[in-house]
Scaffold this active site. Structure first.
Site, mmCIF file in Angstrom:
data_model
loop_
_atom_site.group_PDB
_atom_site.id
_atom_site.type_symbol
_atom_site.label_atom_id
_atom_site.label_comp_id
_atom_site.label_asym_id
_atom_site.label_seq_id
_atom_site.Cartn_x
_atom_site.Cartn_y
_atom_site.Cartn_z
ATOM 1 N N ARG A 128 0.806 -1.244 0.000
ATOM 2 C CA ARG A 128 0.000 0.000 0.000
ATOM 3 C C ARG A 128 0.828 1.278 0.000
ATOM 4 N NH1 ARG A 128 -2.952 -3.423 3.097
ATOM 5 N NH2 ARG A 128 -4.703 -4.237 1.888
ATOM 6 N N LYS A 150 4.557 11.188 -11.663
ATOM 7 C CA LYS A 150 3.702 10.311 -12.475
ATOM 8 C C LYS A 150 4.410 8.983 -12.644
ATOM 9 C CE LYS A 150 1.080 13.416 -15.484
ATOM 10 N NZ LYS A 150 0.781 13.740 -16.897
ATOM 11 N N GLU A 192 12.550 17.162 -25.392
ATOM 12 C CA GLU A 192 11.846 17.628 -24.184
ATOM 13 C C GLU A 192 12.520 18.879 -23.609
ATOM 14 O OE1 GLU A 192 8.969 16.300 -23.551
ATOM 15 O OE2 GLU A 192 9.027 14.167 -24.077
ATOM 16 N N LYS A 234 9.909 22.440 -14.447
ATOM 17 C CA LYS A 234 8.946 21.354 -14.233
ATOM 18 C C LYS A 234 8.477 21.332 -12.788
ATOM 19 C CE LYS A 234 7.348 16.838 -15.205
ATOM 20 N NZ LYS A 234 7.491 15.521 -15.814
ATOM 21 N N GLU A 244 -2.564 17.467 -12.740
ATOM 22 C CA GLU A 244 -2.944 17.857 -14.100
ATOM 23 C C GLU A 244 -4.417 18.156 -14.236
ATOM 24 O OE1 GLU A 244 -0.792 15.791 -17.167
ATOM 25 O OE2 GLU A 244 -2.139 16.533 -18.721
ATOM 26 N N ARG A 248 -0.858 22.071 -15.482
ATOM 27 C CA ARG A 248 0.195 21.094 -15.808
ATOM 28 C C ARG A 248 0.158 20.678 -17.281
ATOM 29 N NH1 ARG A 248 2.442 15.947 -12.147
ATOM 30 N NH2 ARG A 248 3.904 15.192 -13.715
ATOM 31 N N ASN A 252 2.434 19.444 -22.005
ATOM 32 C CA ASN A 252 2.089 18.636 -23.184
ATOM 33 C C ASN A 252 2.296 19.365 -24.501
ATOM 34 O OD1 ASN A 252 1.410 16.515 -21.553
ATOM 35 N ND2 ASN A 252 -0.745 17.109 -21.404
ATOM 36 N N HIS A 255 2.664 17.409 -27.675
ATOM 37 C CA HIS A 255 2.269 16.030 -27.395
ATOM 38 C C HIS A 255 0.913 15.646 -27.977
ATOM 39 C CE1 HIS A 255 5.756 16.176 -24.822
ATOM 40 N NE2 HIS A 255 5.593 14.910 -24.437
ATOM 41 N N HIS A 259 1.485 12.467 -29.883
ATOM 42 C CA HIS A 259 0.926 11.162 -29.514
ATOM 43 C C HIS A 259 0.172 10.536 -30.690
ATOM 44 C CE1 HIS A 259 1.067 12.132 -24.937
ATOM 45 N NE2 HIS A 259 2.101 11.404 -25.290
ATOM 46 N N HIS A 271 9.420 8.925 -29.487
ATOM 47 C CA HIS A 271 8.694 9.965 -28.763
ATOM 48 C C HIS A 271 9.256 11.381 -28.985
ATOM 49 C CE1 HIS A 271 6.099 11.652 -25.697
ATOM 50 N NE2 HIS A 271 7.157 12.193 -25.117
HETATM 51 N N1 LIG Z 1 6.572 9.871 -15.538
HETATM 52 C C1 LIG Z 1 6.614 10.871 -16.399
HETATM 53 O O1 LIG Z 1 6.203 12.010 -16.095
HETATM 54 C C2 LIG Z 1 7.190 10.644 -17.769
HETATM 55 C C3 LIG Z 1 7.474 11.735 -18.607
HETATM 56 C C4 LIG Z 1 8.061 11.495 -19.834
HETATM 57 C C5 LIG Z 1 8.347 10.185 -20.222
HETATM 58 N N2 LIG Z 1 8.036 9.141 -19.402
HETATM 59 C C6 LIG Z 1 8.343 7.754 -19.789
HETATM 60 O O2 LIG Z 1 9.752 7.618 -19.889
HETATM 61 C C7 LIG Z 1 10.055 6.558 -20.785
HETATM 62 C C8 LIG Z 1 11.183 6.987 -21.686
HETATM 63 O O3 LIG Z 1 12.318 7.269 -20.884
HETATM 64 P P1 LIG Z 1 13.802 7.070 -21.440
HETATM 65 O O4 LIG Z 1 13.921 7.730 -22.738
HETATM 66 O O5 LIG Z 1 14.738 7.423 -20.354
HETATM 67 O O6 LIG Z 1 13.819 5.495 -21.768
HETATM 68 P P2 LIG Z 1 14.566 4.230 -21.154
HETATM 69 O O7 LIG Z 1 14.457 4.137 -19.698
HETATM 70 O O8 LIG Z 1 14.095 3.062 -21.955
HETATM 71 O O9 LIG Z 1 16.103 4.504 -21.538
HETATM 72 C C9 LIG Z 1 16.486 4.586 -22.886
HETATM 73 C C10 LIG Z 1 17.690 3.663 -23.187
HETATM 74 O O10 LIG Z 1 18.869 4.218 -22.620
HETATM 75 C C11 LIG Z 1 19.554 3.230 -21.821
HETATM 76 N N3 LIG Z 1 20.264 3.987 -20.788
HETATM 77 C C12 LIG Z 1 19.730 4.561 -19.676
HETATM 78 N N4 LIG Z 1 20.671 5.279 -19.034
HETATM 79 C C13 LIG Z 1 21.825 5.144 -19.735
HETATM 80 C C14 LIG Z 1 23.139 5.660 -19.579
HETATM 81 N N5 LIG Z 1 23.445 6.511 -18.600
HETATM 82 N N6 LIG Z 1 24.068 5.292 -20.480
HETATM 83 C C15 LIG Z 1 23.763 4.477 -21.523
HETATM 84 N N7 LIG Z 1 22.532 3.970 -21.729
HETATM 85 C C16 LIG Z 1 21.570 4.314 -20.853
HETATM 86 C C17 LIG Z 1 18.466 2.315 -21.371
HETATM 87 O O11 LIG Z 1 18.959 1.040 -21.010
HETATM 88 C C18 LIG Z 1 17.550 2.257 -22.578
HETATM 89 O O12 LIG Z 1 18.049 1.357 -23.524
HETATM 90 C C19 LIG Z 1 8.766 6.233 -21.514
HETATM 91 O O13 LIG Z 1 8.261 5.008 -21.077
HETATM 92 C C20 LIG Z 1 7.824 7.378 -21.144
HETATM 93 O O14 LIG Z 1 6.475 6.978 -21.090
HETATM 94 C C21 LIG Z 1 7.474 9.359 -18.187
HETATM 95 ZN ZN LIG Z 2 7.135 13.706 -23.696
#
Ligand SMILES: NC(=O)c1ccc[n+]([C@@H]2O[C@H](COP(=O)([O-])OP(=O)(O)OC[C@H]3O[C@@H](n4cnc5c(N)ncnc54)[C@H](O)[C@@H]3O)[C@@H](O)[C@H]2O)c1
Ligand SMILES: [Zn+2]
Length: 369
Positions: A128, A150, A192, A234, A244, A248, A252, A255, A259, A271
């Protein structure tokens, strides 16, 4: 060791009030295990690593003198978008139970946005809800996903359809991690960054224009400047509207069309690329409404081009398919598509009165096929 560049606190309403501490710097990780053990005395700490990050960084962190307490547990997680699902959450939860995690335990996510989203979700539901900390290792995770609370996983029907709001107790950003980030991942994160500057930071925008080469060569000062500015903005947006319900939404920018484009390309289009196209579309809608100058549209397009981010539709993406995806999204969002429209570099407005025809005109103009 360079001193911490900045520390900011995200103050959130509620009783009792909550806050998240964000530390941003270079080589700040050295003391992390000790800081966490003293902050969470009497708790066991479970580190959940992106397996790939662990492989790259574990030896270097050992060299830096990382000595996690013998009580701590390290769990490796095969982070990828295709593993961002409920079955992984269950798998991780079972491993926690077997390793003895209880209600006083703390999780630490070390990895990109996927790891952060999954571990944040897990922390919010494990027994929980238990505290968690984030150690974001991608540019995207540092400037965007690790801040704001999030969490989520994907369903085959769509991304991030299951999730919670669960703020991290603290977030530790070390720009050193970006040294090993592949250029392609860095580029995705830059979309971003550009978005954040466009939403509300004119001075960051100018910095991105005037120091583009420094950022591209990942100079420490530049990375610190960029990451800290994005986090500050942010944090302020999330403080004003954590769940949101309105403001917030500015996050987007790009986006709405982005999307839709991701959906129509079956997520083959990444993305960051989709957000860049979406920002260009939003800017053109603004231009057509007389709310953005041609010069500012061109500034956006040329900064995106510098980073190799697209500003026209990819071949094989007909405007009508994107419009259909927008209409489908509109149904899910209570009958409106919200568009965040730029008015200048660092200034946006949110509109829900954009006619599909306006979007169609713009997408046709951006169509390369
Ligand atoms: N929670 C939120 O508010 C929010 C906002 C935007 C995106 N997201 C989510 O984030 C995700 C995308 O995040 P991401 O782009 O970090 O993807 P990810 O976590 O898949 O990382 C991208 C790649 O980089 C590699 N990697 C990570 N750190 C590294 C480093 N220091 N050196 C070398 N390789 C490295 C990973 O293994 C992976 O292959 C999506 O699922 C998206 O929905 C969430
Ligand atoms: Zn985004």
């Amino acid at each position: 060791v360079r001193e911490v560049e900045m520390e900011l606190t995200l103050e959130l309403p509620g009783s009792p009030p909550r806050s998240s501490r964000v530390r941003i710097g270079e080589d700040i990780l050295e003391n992390l295990p000790e800081s966490l053990s003293s902050r969470w005395e009497g708790s066991r700490i479970f580190w959940i690593w992106d397996r790939a990050v662990h492989a790259l960084w574990h030896p270097r962190l050992r060299e830096m003198g990382w000595r996690p307490s013998s009580e701590d547990e390290w769990i490796l997680f095969p982070a990828s978008e295709s593993n961002k699902r409920l079955s992984q959450l269950e798998e991780l939860a079972r491993r926690l139970v077997r390793a003895g995690a209880d209600r006083r335990s703390v999780l630490v996510a070390v990895g990109g946005g996927v790891t952060g989203d999954v571990v944040g979700f897990l922390a919010s539901v494990y027994m929980r809800g238990i505290p968690h900390c984030q150690v974001p290792t991608t540019l995207l995770a540092q400037v965007d996903s690790s801040i704001g609370g999030k969490t989520g996983v994907d369903l085959p029907e769509g991304k991030n359809l299951l999730g919670t709001f669960h703020q991290a107790h603290s977030i530790w950003m070390d720009i050193r991690f970006l040294e090993t980030l592949p250029p392609e991942e860095f580029r995705q994160g830059m979309a971003e960054v550009i978005k954040t500057a466009m939403i509300g930071d004119p001075s960051l925008w100018e910095y991105l224009e005037s120091h583009s080469e420094d950022v591209r060569s990942r100079r420490s000062e530049s990375l610190l400047r960029v990451v800290s500015s994005c986090c500050r903005l942010k944090a302020r947006v999330v403080e004003a509207d954590e769940r949101e319900s309105g403001y917030r939404m500015v996050l987007n920018l790009g986006h709405t069309v982005g999307h839709a484009l991701e959906k129509t390309t079956g997520y083959a289009f990444r993305h960051g690329d989709a957000v860049a196209v979406g920002m260009a579309a939003a800017a053109r809608i603004s231009l057509n409404r007389g709310e953005l100058s041609m010069k500012n549209l061109q500034r956006l397009e040329s900064l995106c081009r510098f980073w190799g981010l697209p500003t026209t539709l990819p071949g094989g993406s007909p405007p009508d398919e994107i419009l259909a995806a927008l209409s489908a999204a509109k149904k899910r969002f209570l009958g409106v598509n919200h568009f965040v429209l730029p008015r200048a570099m660092g200034e946006v407005t949110v509109r829900s009165d954009i006619a599909l025809e306006e979007v169609r005109d713009v997408l046709r103009a951006m169509s390369s096929s």
